[in-house]
Design a protein around this motif. Structure first.
Motif, PDB file in Angstrom:
ATOM      1  N   UNK A 167       0.849  -1.191   0.000  1.00 35.04           N
ATOM      2  CA  UNK A 167       0.000   0.000   0.000  1.00 35.04           C
ATOM      3  C   UNK A 167       0.879   1.234   0.000  1.00 35.04           C
ATOM      4  N   UNK A 168       0.606   2.140  -0.909  1.00 34.49           N
ATOM      5  CA  UNK A 168       1.379   3.383  -0.982  1.00 34.49           C
ATOM      6  C   UNK A 168       0.526   4.515  -0.449  1.00 34.49           C
ATOM      7  N   UNK A 169       1.001   5.248   0.500  1.00 33.35           N
ATOM      8  CA  UNK A 169       0.284   6.412   1.036  1.00 33.35           C
ATOM      9  C   UNK A 169       0.953   7.668   0.559  1.00 33.35           C
ATOM     10  N   UNK A 203      -4.704  12.144  -2.042  1.00 33.74           N
ATOM     11  CA  UNK A 203      -3.934  13.316  -1.607  1.00 33.74           C
ATOM     12  C   UNK A 203      -4.890  14.471  -1.335  1.00 33.74           C
ATOM     13  N   UNK A 204      -4.578  15.305  -0.312  1.00 31.58           N
ATOM     14  CA  UNK A 204      -5.451  16.442   0.006  1.00 31.58           C
ATOM     15  C   UNK A 204      -5.544  17.437  -1.160  1.00 31.58           C
ATOM     16  N   UNK A 222      -4.862  11.381  -8.192  1.00 32.53           N
ATOM     17  CA  UNK A 222      -3.801  11.500  -7.194  1.00 32.53           C
ATOM     18  C   UNK A 222      -2.588  10.777  -7.750  1.00 32.53           C
ATOM     19  N   UNK A 223      -1.535  11.513  -8.042  1.00 36.05           N
ATOM     20  CA  UNK A 223      -0.314  10.946  -8.618  1.00 36.05           C
ATOM     21  C   UNK A 223       0.685  10.738  -7.490  1.00 36.05           C
ATOM     22  N   UNK A 254       0.455  14.097  -5.143  1.00 32.93           N
ATOM     23  CA  UNK A 254      -0.226  15.365  -5.397  1.00 32.93           C
ATOM     24  C   UNK A 254      -1.459  15.123  -6.244  1.00 32.93           C
ATOM     25  N   UNK A 255      -2.354  16.097  -6.271  1.00 30.84           N
ATOM     26  CA  UNK A 255      -3.581  16.030  -7.063  1.00 30.84           C
ATOM     27  C   UNK A 255      -3.389  16.828  -8.350  1.00 30.84           C
ATOM     28  N   UNK A 256      -4.019  16.350  -9.410  1.00 34.52           N
ATOM     29  CA  UNK A 256      -3.934  17.026 -10.697  1.00 34.52           C
ATOM     30  C   UNK A 256      -5.131  16.619 -11.545  1.00 34.52           C
TER      31      UNK A 256
END
Length: 373
Positions: free
Chosen positions: A2-4, A176-177, A111-112, A120-122
């Protein structure tokens, strides 16, 4: 596995000094102004038929193109080839923006999670076939690529390697926030605005510089013709006079029915005699050369009242359409006797776009010669 997403910091962007950015904008302004100014000067030189200005503008335009090419090559060498990175991404949401075709544009909110940088979000836009749209549900982890230093340029990797495909199937990514969202930089917009400003400034300066010549070339700045019936010294010595009259304000052209005859009567009144050696008729002006004492050099005197003015508009129409001058810009009628006798000879000349031609007609409007462009 799991990647957070580590959201303690946003993905780093390449540091670009304010001085370098200002220098880039300044060079863009200068090059765009140079290009716009020389291109405008080139057009002005063609309108004014100015060979020196044309040569200067053509050389300046060639130099501007060369400088733009050198600048682009130097920038590519300095920045190098963009490096593409691979990462996992989670689909937070998706929305098709158009459904009229088989391939529809879809807005993905992702979320990348790069391996060596915080998540981050994009938002990205991709074209997806309607049949495959169900393969991209919310929450799915997939493989994406992005440019190093430009994390907002994200693309879906439709054919990942076996290793990345395995990781996408096994790993999970936390959302990601919102504060980690990245957007495209504004440098491109700033550069476009600077280039547009440079073009506008250069074009304005060139047009202001040559405004007088352009105004005169359009005919608005030409000297006003002599008042009706006035006498002006002619080109030859002795008693020769040139009398000029202009059309009325309500008449759009001397080609209007009856307008030439009316102006001829006004000429006769202004000259004090109906005898003359030459008559010239243009769009809004008619002039005549008269002589109280006959001279062979000035042509045989003819009666201004005897000229067949009613036949002349048809000759102008024939010259406009039958002499090979595309879209004629001007016309002129010259009526003389040439010293051969009192019978007038009519010459109608048309010109436009660097071409000119003329025809000759006799006193009854019969065309005797044609000289095409």
């Amino acid at each position: 596995m799991v990647t957070t997403g580590d959201t303690s910091a946003r993905p780093a962007r390449p540091a670009r000094s304010a001085a370098r950015q200002a220098l880039s904008l300044l060079s863009g302004f200068v090059l765009s102004a140079w290009f716009g100014g020389t291109l405008t000067a080139l057009v002005v030189s063609l309108i004014l038929k100015s060979v020196p200005l044309f040569c200067w503008a053509l050389g300046g335009l060639a130099a501007a193109v060369l400088l733009v090419a050198v600048r682009a090559r130097t920038r590519r060498v300095r920045e190098g080839v963009p490096v593409s990175r691979v990462a996992l991404a989670r689909i937070e949401s998706r929305r098709a923006t158009n459904g009229e075709f088989a391939d529809v544009p879809v807005r993905f909110d992702l979320t990348v999670a790069p391996d060596d940088a915080p998540a981050y979000r994009v938002a990205v836009h991709e074209s997806v076939n309607l049949v495959d749209l169900a393969d991209y549900p919310e929450g799915r982890v997939l493989v994406v690529t992005y440019r190093e230093g430009e994390p907002w340029k994200v693309e879906l990797d439709r054919r990942p390697t076996a290793e990345w495909a395995r990781r996408a199937a096994e790993e999970r990514i936390d959302t990601a926030p919102e504060h980690t969202r990245v957007k495209a930089g504004r440098e491109g917009w700033s550069w476009c605005l600077v280039v547009l400003l440079g073009l506008l400034v250069a074009v304005t300066l060139v047009l202001v510089r040559y405004a007088g010549e352009l105004w005169e070339g359009s005919g608005h700045g030409a000297p006003a013709p002599s008042p009706t019936g006035s006498r002006v010294p002619g080109p030859s010595s002795g008693s020769t006079t040139v009398t000029t009259v202009t059309g009325s304000a309500s008449s759009p052209s001397t080609l209007r029915a009856g307008e030439m005859r009316r102006l001829a009567n006004t000429l006769v009144t202004g000259m004090g005699t109906e005898m003359g050696t030459r008559v010239t008729i243009e769009e809004k002006v008619m002039s005549a050369v008269g002589s109280e004492g006959f001279s062979a050099d000035e042509g045989f005197p003819m009666s201004l009242r005897a000229i067949p003015y009613e036949l002349l508009p048809a000759l102008v129409d024939t010259a406009r359409t039958g002499l090979g001058v595309d879209t004629p810009e001007s016309w002129r009628i010259d009526i003389t006797t040439g010293g051969a006798g009192p019978a007038p000879v009519v010459r109608v000349t048309v010109a436009g776009h660097g071409k000119s031609g003329y025809l000759l007609a006799d006193a009854v409007g019969r065309i005797t010669e044609r000289h095409p462009a």
